[in-house]
Design a protein around this motif. Structure first.
Motif, PDB file in Angstrom:
ATOM      1  N   HIS A 168     -10.279  -4.402  -7.526  1.00  0.00           N
ATOM      2  CA  HIS A 168      -8.937  -3.943  -7.138  1.00  0.00           C
ATOM      3  C   HIS A 168      -8.418  -2.882  -8.129  1.00  0.00           C
ATOM      4  O   HIS A 168      -7.959  -1.818  -7.730  1.00  0.00           O
ATOM      5  N   GLU A 169      -8.543  -3.163  -9.427  1.00  0.00           N
ATOM      6  CA  GLU A 169      -8.017  -2.220 -10.424  1.00  0.00           C
ATOM      7  C   GLU A 169      -8.812  -0.913 -10.423  1.00  0.00           C
ATOM      8  O   GLU A 169      -8.246   0.160 -10.620  1.00  0.00           O
ATOM      9  N   HIS A 172      -7.267   1.136  -7.751  1.00  0.00           N
ATOM     10  CA  HIS A 172      -6.060   1.833  -8.223  1.00  0.00           C
ATOM     11  C   HIS A 172      -6.445   3.050  -9.063  1.00  0.00           C
ATOM     12  O   HIS A 172      -5.863   4.124  -8.940  1.00  0.00           O
ATOM     13  N   HIS A 178      -1.556  -0.448  -2.867  1.00  0.00           N
ATOM     14  CA  HIS A 178      -1.681  -1.725  -2.164  1.00  0.00           C
ATOM     15  C   HIS A 178      -1.623  -1.517  -0.648  1.00  0.00           C
ATOM     16  O   HIS A 178      -1.039  -0.555  -0.178  1.00  0.00           O
TER      17      HIS A 178
END
Ligand code: ZN
Length: 810
Positions: A168-169, A172, A178
């Protein structure tokens, strides 16, 4: 209804923003345009962004965990994004660095360890962006950071949740925000992916929109439209396209209410619009979205919440129309006119759990052939204070083949949803539609249907040859075995028995051993916090030497690594330097003790750097392995060889046995050797020379050495490869939409068990994504944009094209 929709919708090819990225609006020549933050591919060597992990690592680790284990999981997490076939961006490990030592002018991702607020596992995203290049509609990211905790005590590195947070990071860091589709870029409350299937269609679309390949444009479709309320655009509404088979791809509306959902695999979709859920504790904005900025850099606020709506104008899923999406085109005018909510949004952020064994598993897996045909759920607005379902709560499943047969109470704070299946229920993620008299809420991929139980490991049996046999249930040749974050090399398999070669690990290293099946289920679903472990027992300490050990800055050349006691293996072994000024463009494992690497050293590099060879779970470092000194260039005038044909994917020169290698060289006719063999040189004029590769030359990397008048140019690697060929069944004709299987010859990389080559099929100039069936066979779906008649077809494997042949289309 479908016919009516088809008549209503205008089909066209379009281009605009989609998904949701970090956005700033700007006014240009009277027009408002959206500038997205992304890495500038044209500024990255061979389109590769490197990430560097801070040294030292975190202060505290979970019990029985180790830094090597954690680093391997971070590398595996980054690899998820590196392997997205429809994205051109490559994401590679640069090495360990002192935090803050990266030069500002080098675009890079820094992985740091720091104190984080309680409850926060990680942070990530772009931290420095430059001004847009002239005419460009994006803001180049100069630096992204991922901040992981200094205290990993409650986050074991083998855990799926730890891993998915790292994936997930990285998302980003590459420019993704999101989403509400339960993909890896959803917040932890609704994220419903697994380590075995970490990226969902929405994640793949999100990264591919920023860094699209040509196949992304040609092989996928899009839906666009506008969301209005009383005629005015609704800002930051989440529009999602669902397919009953489990796909969910979304976009947020812009300030004018317009949206575009791109990256849709050809299929029939139902589309709905839903407001962002209210900000939760610790979130600063609805949906935890970093708000877009207007040209004065003020945040643009979302519109007030509205009623969820299915297209066209339906409150219930049953009223939703089916929108057929085809490759390479956009279905336009999928517009919504929404109404204000009478009451605030109450129902959202639903988390689900399943119980394949004794452990609660998220996202809920449900075995359609098992006995536990239910999931439990918690979330906003599901339960009353007395732990009962809220009044009038109903639930249905998109697609209809699966039904919710009952909703009941479970333990405090949780509801139980019982499911009924039909023979068409299939496998994969399924979307849940929840409603009350007041509102409707959709949770894409709320649960996953499976056809069998998760894999379970009962025993690891070591053999004298270094192999390990994994014994257990639901384990077979399709099962991947991870030792920490590194995949083991499969050997032989039968049901319940899989023999692998473990990746190299340091003596007494303890690796968590996890089995993962293609349905996304893992042995942790059975074993929970207690995975099987493997203790390495190999008292030898490997070492290596690097040659040469002094190179001038501004040079591209080849270095050779010679190991002692090493077990180099393609897919496990890589070379890193302690300086971002050195890019390893490609490396080749020649034997368990020998590795070649083509490296490019930037002109501003200086000093002595350390070299690290990472091989599986083990690494070895030589401090001051390479001296980058200006004095080297003054001592011997530098001559360079510039090959004219390089692989666009990795920047490496190539040639075939019996073929030619053409290069630019300053000066008179040189003497040339290829892998130590003298080869004939022909002058083509203007400093261009060609050498003939002998017909009997072995394939693989060969060092090209060029010298003239006693001065030697810096050597480079030329990849010698047979010309690849493809074969089609004779006499067959094909039509758009057909799945075509091709026999491929001369691409040995397809047989690799640990690396994933990129395969594209080109028919009449149209690029098609392809799937590897075996080491000698690939398949692809013919796109409608290929004209009928006899066309040329070729295949490109890792940037290397095959010879062309003919294909006949009806
Ligand atoms: Zn996040």
């Amino acid at each position: 209804l479908i016919a009516r929709l088809a008549a209503l919708l205008l089909m066209a090819v379009g281009a605009a923003q989609a998904y949701y990225h970090f956005i700033r609006y700007a006014d240009r020549e009277g027009q408002r345009i959206a500038l997205v933050q992304k890495f500038d591919l044209s500024a990255l060597p061979v389109k590769t962004i490197r990430y560097y992990i801070a040294d030292p690592g975190p202060e505290r680790l979970a019990a029985n965990d180790s830094l090597s284990s954690l680093l391997s999981q971070i590398r595996l997490a980054a690899r998820q994004w590196d392997e997205v076939e429809s994205s051109e961006l490559r994401v590679r490990y640069g090495g360990r660095i002192d935090p803050g030592s990266l030069p500002e002018d080098t675009p890079a991702i820094e992985v740091l360890f720091d104190e984080l607020p309680p409850g926060l596992l990680a942070l990530g995203g772009p931290v420095t962006v430059a001004d847009p290049p002239a005419g460009a509609a994006f803001l180049p990211i100069q630096r992204s950071q991922i901040v992981l905790p200094n205290d990993f005590t409650s986050f074991p590195s083998f855990a799926e949740s730890t891993y998915l947070t790292m994936v997930h990071e990285f998302g980003h860091a590459l420019g993704l925000q999101h989403t509400l589709t339960s993909s890896v870029m959803a917040t932890q409350l609704t994220r419903a992916v697994t380590k075995g299937q970490a990226l969902a269609a929405d994640d793949i679309a999100g990264v591919s929109i920023l860094y699209p390949t040509r196949t992304f444009q040609t092989s996928l479709g899009a839906i666009s439209g506008r969301v209005t309320q009383g005629g005015a655009g609704v800002v930051l509404a989440s529009v999602t396209a669902l397919s009953p088979a489990g796909l969910a791809v979304s976009a947020l509306t812009g300030p004018d209410g317009a949206y575009r959902i791109a990256g849709l695999p050809p299929a029939s979709y139902q589309v709905y619009v839903q407001p962002l859920p209210p900000a939760q504790t610790g979130e600063s904005s609805p949906g935890n979205i970093v708000l877009p900025l207007d040209p004065d850099r003020r945040p643009i606020q979302p519109s007030a919440a509205f009623e969820t709506q299915f297209f066209p104008n339906a409150r219930e899923l049953s009223g939703a129309g089916a929108i057929p999406v085809t490759a390479g085109s956009t279905v336009e005018n999928v517009n919504f006119s929404v109404t204000a909510r009478r009451e605030p949004m109450r129902l959202y952020n639903v988390s689900t759990f399943g119980f394949p064994a004794q452990v609660a598993v998220r996202p809920a897996p449900i075995n359609v052939n098992g006995t536990r045909n239910f999931f439990v759920a918690t979330g906003q607005g599901l339960l009353t204070a007395a732990n009962q379902p809220v009044t009038g709560l109903r639930a249905s499943v998109a697609g209809g083949a699966t039904t919710v047969t009952a909703i009941g109470t479970y333990s405090p704070g949780y509801l139980r949803f019982d499911l009924g299946f039909s023979p068409d229920s299939g496998e994969g993620g399924r979307h849940l539609v929840l409603s009350t008299a007041a509102e409707t809420y959709i949770q894409p991929n709320a649960f996953r249907l499976t056809a069998r139980q998760p894999p379970a490991i009962t025993e690891l049996a070591r053999a004298g040859d270094g192999s390990v046999t994994i014994l257990g249930s639901n384990i077979d040749s399709r099962t991947a075995i991870l030792f920490d974050g590194v995949r083991a090399l499969p050997q032989t398999a039968e049901e319940g028995r899989l023999t692998v070669i473990p990746p190299p690990g340091a003596n007494s290293h303890r690796a968590a051993v996890v089995a993962i099946n293609p349905d996304g289920q893992s042995s942790l679903s059975v074993q929970g916090d207690s995975p099987s472990t493997y203790l390495y027992d190999n008292p030898d300490s490997p070492s290596f030497a690097l040659s040469p050990n002094a190179i001038a800055p501004g040079t591209e050349t080849v270095v050779e690594v010679t190991g002692t006691g090493t077990a180099f293996q393609e897919g496990w072994t890589a070379l890193q330097f302690s300086s971002p000024h050195i890019a390893v463009k490609r490396s080749w494992v020649l034997s368990p003790t020998r590795l070649l690497a083509q490296i490019a050293i930037s002109p501003s590099a200086s000093g002595a750097v350390a070299a690290t060879v990472t091989s599986g779970l083990r690494s070895a470092t030589i401090p001051n392995a390479l001296v980058l000194g200006a004095e080297i260039s003054s001592a011997s005038p530098r001559l360079t060889v510039a090959p004219l044909a390089v692989n666009p994917l990795n920047g490496i020169a190539f040639g075939a046995p019996g073929g030619q290698v053409v290069f630019l060289f300053p000066g008179g006719i040189p003497q040339v050797s290829l892998a130590g063999r003298t080869v004939d040189v022909a002058a083509l004029g203007d400093g261009i020379y060609s050498v003939r590769v002998p017909a009997d030359f072995p394939t693989g990397p060969a060092i090209l050495r060029v010298s003239q008048g006693g001065n030697a140019a810096v050597p480079i690697v030329v990849q010698i490869q047979e010309a690849g060929r493809i074969a089609l069944e004779a006499g067959r004709t094909f039509a758009a939409g057909d799945t075509v299987e091709l026999a491929v010859i001369g691409f040995s990389e397809l047989a690799s068990l640990l690396t994933r080559p990129r395969v594209t099929v080109v028919v009449a100039g149209v690029e098609h994504p392809a799937r590897i069936v075996s080491g000698t066979s690939i398949e692809f779906v013919l796109l409608p944009s290929v004209p009928a008649g006899t066309q040329t077809i070729s295949v490109i494997v890792d940037g290397r094209p095959s010879l062309g042949t003919s294909i006949t289309l009806r």
